[in-house]
Design a protein around this motif. Structure first.
Motif, PDB file in Angstrom:
ATOM      1  N   ARG A 263       1.983  10.878  -6.852  1.00 39.87           N
ATOM      2  CA  ARG A 263       1.527  11.058  -8.263  1.00 39.87           C
ATOM      3  C   ARG A 263       2.109   9.902  -9.063  1.00 39.87           C
ATOM      4  NH1 ARG A 263      -1.440  15.588  -8.092  1.00 39.87           N
ATOM      5  NH2 ARG A 263      -1.074  17.234  -6.608  1.00 39.87           N
ATOM      6  N   PRO A 264       1.649   9.529 -10.046  1.00 39.04           N
ATOM      7  CA  PRO A 264       2.138   8.400 -10.876  1.00 39.04           C
ATOM      8  C   PRO A 264       3.587   8.741 -11.790  1.00 39.04           C
ATOM      9  CG  PRO A 264      -0.146   8.985 -11.493  1.00 39.04           C
ATOM     10  CD  PRO A 264       0.302  10.082 -10.659  1.00 39.04           C
ATOM     11  N   VAL A 265       4.217   7.682 -11.431  1.00 40.31           N
ATOM     12  CA  VAL A 265       5.692   7.613 -11.906  1.00 40.31           C
ATOM     13  C   VAL A 265       5.841   6.478 -12.502  1.00 40.31           C
ATOM     14  CG1 VAL A 265       8.043   7.859 -11.374  1.00 40.31           C
ATOM     15  CG2 VAL A 265       6.505   9.092 -10.282  1.00 40.31           C
ATOM     16  N   LEU A 266       6.451   6.478 -13.923  1.00 44.81           N
ATOM     17  CA  LEU A 266       6.747   5.350 -14.437  1.00 44.81           C
ATOM     18  C   LEU A 266       7.965   5.155 -14.413  1.00 44.81           C
ATOM     19  CD1 LEU A 266       6.587   3.201 -16.577  1.00 44.81           C
ATOM     20  CD2 LEU A 266       6.269   4.839 -18.461  1.00 44.81           C
ATOM     21  N   SER A 274       7.864   1.913  -9.896  1.00 47.82           N
ATOM     22  CA  SER A 274       6.944   2.768 -10.477  1.00 47.82           C
ATOM     23  C   SER A 274       5.812   2.672  -9.597  1.00 47.82           C
ATOM     24  CB  SER A 274       6.302   2.060 -11.823  1.00 47.82           C
ATOM     25  OG  SER A 274       7.247   1.621 -12.769  1.00 47.82           O
ATOM     26  N   SER A 275       4.969   3.930  -9.648  1.00 44.64           N
ATOM     27  CA  SER A 275       3.664   4.233  -9.117  1.00 44.64           C
ATOM     28  C   SER A 275       2.533   4.197 -10.068  1.00 44.64           C
ATOM     29  CB  SER A 275       3.883   5.307  -8.165  1.00 44.64           C
ATOM     30  OG  SER A 275       5.066   5.589  -7.661  1.00 44.64           O
ATOM     31  N   ASP A 276       1.875   3.238 -10.165  1.00 43.69           N
ATOM     32  CA  ASP A 276       0.834   3.351 -11.090  1.00 43.69           C
ATOM     33  C   ASP A 276      -0.260   4.122 -10.543  1.00 43.69           C
ATOM     34  OD1 ASP A 276       2.422   1.375 -12.293  1.00 43.69           O
ATOM     35  OD2 ASP A 276       0.949  -0.166 -12.510  1.00 43.69           O
ATOM     36  N   PRO A 277      -1.098   4.774 -11.348  1.00 41.54           N
ATOM     37  CA  PRO A 277      -2.429   5.420 -10.961  1.00 41.54           C
ATOM     38  C   PRO A 277      -3.353   4.535 -10.499  1.00 41.54           C
ATOM     39  CG  PRO A 277      -2.143   5.454 -13.286  1.00 41.54           C
ATOM     40  CD  PRO A 277      -0.924   4.722 -12.700  1.00 41.54           C
ATOM     41  N   PRO A 278      -4.284   4.995  -9.475  1.00 42.90           N
ATOM     42  CA  PRO A 278      -5.361   4.312  -9.244  1.00 42.90           C
ATOM     43  C   PRO A 278      -6.101   3.579 -10.182  1.00 42.90           C
ATOM     44  CG  PRO A 278      -5.280   6.290  -7.799  1.00 42.90           C
ATOM     45  CD  PRO A 278      -4.110   6.520  -8.956  1.00 42.90           C
ATOM     46  N   SER A 279      -6.684   2.475 -10.211  1.00 45.20           N
ATOM     47  CA  SER A 279      -7.631   1.970 -11.267  1.00 45.20           C
ATOM     48  C   SER A 279      -8.894   1.256 -10.426  1.00 45.20           C
ATOM     49  CB  SER A 279      -6.769   0.795 -12.167  1.00 45.20           C
ATOM     50  OG  SER A 279      -6.375  -0.212 -11.281  1.00 45.20           O
TER      51      SER A 279
END
Ligand code: SF4
Length: 391
Positions: A263-266, A274-279
């Protein structure tokens, strides 16, 4: 995978001294000067402001101050960080706010201040209750300080306490590790993290190991420690919900779960990931890592960042699939085949039929009728060799 929440990780790179096995982005700072501290917190908050837009509209689920040693910050600085993160993101219900603390005397006195600042969970880096083990690890604290710090955390009102223990330390015998476990259980934290000492290239321990000077327990010794830990902690009511993590029911770490569930982590601060959300541009998400160079990081505060300040890895489908299996199998819940299929277009068998058959046949993997996968008891002990089948 749709997810409208965000976890925020804040890296504080300062440590009283750098332990000889440590490979994190850290710098030695016995006492932080007010200017040094303020300069770093300013840089963190400036980064938060610059990067929050990529996570706009997401609700805050967790905030984790890790390091390094975040407890070297003064409570007022911690309060400033927590306040600004809350101003930036609306909360998704109650927000888990964790602070990693070392059991030094300075930090012990600050625990009530951290509680007042909004920290609701402490992760205490005890590592061992044996002075000999702590000394061999090059740690700055002693066992008596750890005991005092744990008691002080309770006194300060922390009812979510996690305790870190290390295993396979140099010269550590099974009996010594069992004593560590006994003392940890007797104290009764809500959560225990158990890390096997790993030898990272370039560290003083790597050099000593290459010269044969470390006297680390062998593989059989390590397996015996892991078995003992699982047995003893289970008997005391802790479930092993992830390979390195044990918790009483309802006290699993909210923030850490985000990594295993992708899941997203800033991530803010030196070396933070950081794990950016899918785009649309990166349908399987992006992993970014900030520069590990403190001077360069501080230099970013007043200017636009360059590509050199942050590494970005855009996941392709194959890497993301391998990562999804690796992370899910670390958890007791295991891999949800339907969710995997939603994301990657086919259940795990569609990609790793022969591997799954072999691992199930060897008793390392369990496959439910619907295709969900999880490690068996034996698979957990030999997890590294299982994961190699899914790269
Ligand atoms: S205290 Fe932790 S983060 Fe700091 S140097 Fe030691 S192992 Fe690394």
């Amino acid at each position: 995978m749709s997810d409208d929440s965000v976890g925020v990780y804040v890296h504080v790179p300062f440590c009283e001294r750098v332990c000889p096995y440590c490979d994190f982005a850290v710098v030695a700072a016995r006492r932080l000067s007010p200017d040094q501290e303020q300069g770093y917190v300013d840089a963190l908050l400036s980064e938060l402001e610059r990067r929050a837009e990529s996570y706009a509209g997401r609700r805050l689920a967790s905030l984790y101050l890790g390091g390094g040693t975040p407890s070297l910050l003064r409570p007022a600085s911690v309060a400033r960080i927590i306040r600004r993160v809350h101003e930036t993101f609306d909360a998704a219900g109650s927000v888990e706010v964790t602070l990693e603390a070392n059991p030094g005397s300075l930090e012990r006195q600050r625990l009530p201040g951290f509680r007042a600042a909004g920290v609701n969970r402490i992760s205490m880096g005890v590592q061992s209750f044996s002075d000999i083990t702590l000394k061999r690890l090059g740690r700055a604290h002693r066992a008596a300080e750890a005991r005092l710090a744990l008691a002080a955390a309770r006194e300060a009102g922390f009812d979510q306490l996690s305790l870190d223990l290390i295993l396979a330390a140099p010269g550590q015998a099974l009996e010594a590790f069992e004593r560590d476990l006994e003392e940890a259980v007797a104290f009764g934290p809500e959560h225990v993290s158990l890390y096997e000492l790993s030898i990272e290239p370039g560290t003083p321990f790597a050099l000593a190991d290459a010269r044969g000077q470390l006297r680390r327990p062998n593989e059989t010794g390590v397996l015996a420690m892991l078995e003992q830990a699982e047995h003893r902690l289970a008997a005391a009511g802790y479930a092993r919900y992830e390979l390195s993590n044990f918790a009483r029911p309802g006290f699993e770490a909210v923030h850490n779960r985000r990594y295993w569930e992708r899941r997203p982590v800033l991530g803010l601060g030196v070396g933070a990931v950081s794990s950016d959300p899918p785009s649309a541009r990166a349908p399987f998400g992006v992993r970014r890592q900030n520069t590990r160079d403190l001077a360069r990081y501080l230099d970013c505060t007043g200017r636009a960042e360059s590509a050199e300040d942050r590494d970005a890895e855009i996941f392709d489908a194959a890497t993301a699939r391998g990562e999804a299996v690796f992370l899910a199998l670390r958890t007791a819940r295991g891999l949800d085949s339907a969710r995997f299929s939603d994301e990657f277009g086919s259940p795990p068998r569609g990609f790793w039929e022969a591997s799954i058959d072999e691992l199930v046949g060897r008793g390392l993997l369990e496959e439910a009728p619907g295709g969900d996968l999880c490690l068996t008891d034996r698979g957990r002990l030999l997890s590294d060799s299982v994961f190699q089948y899914f790269v």
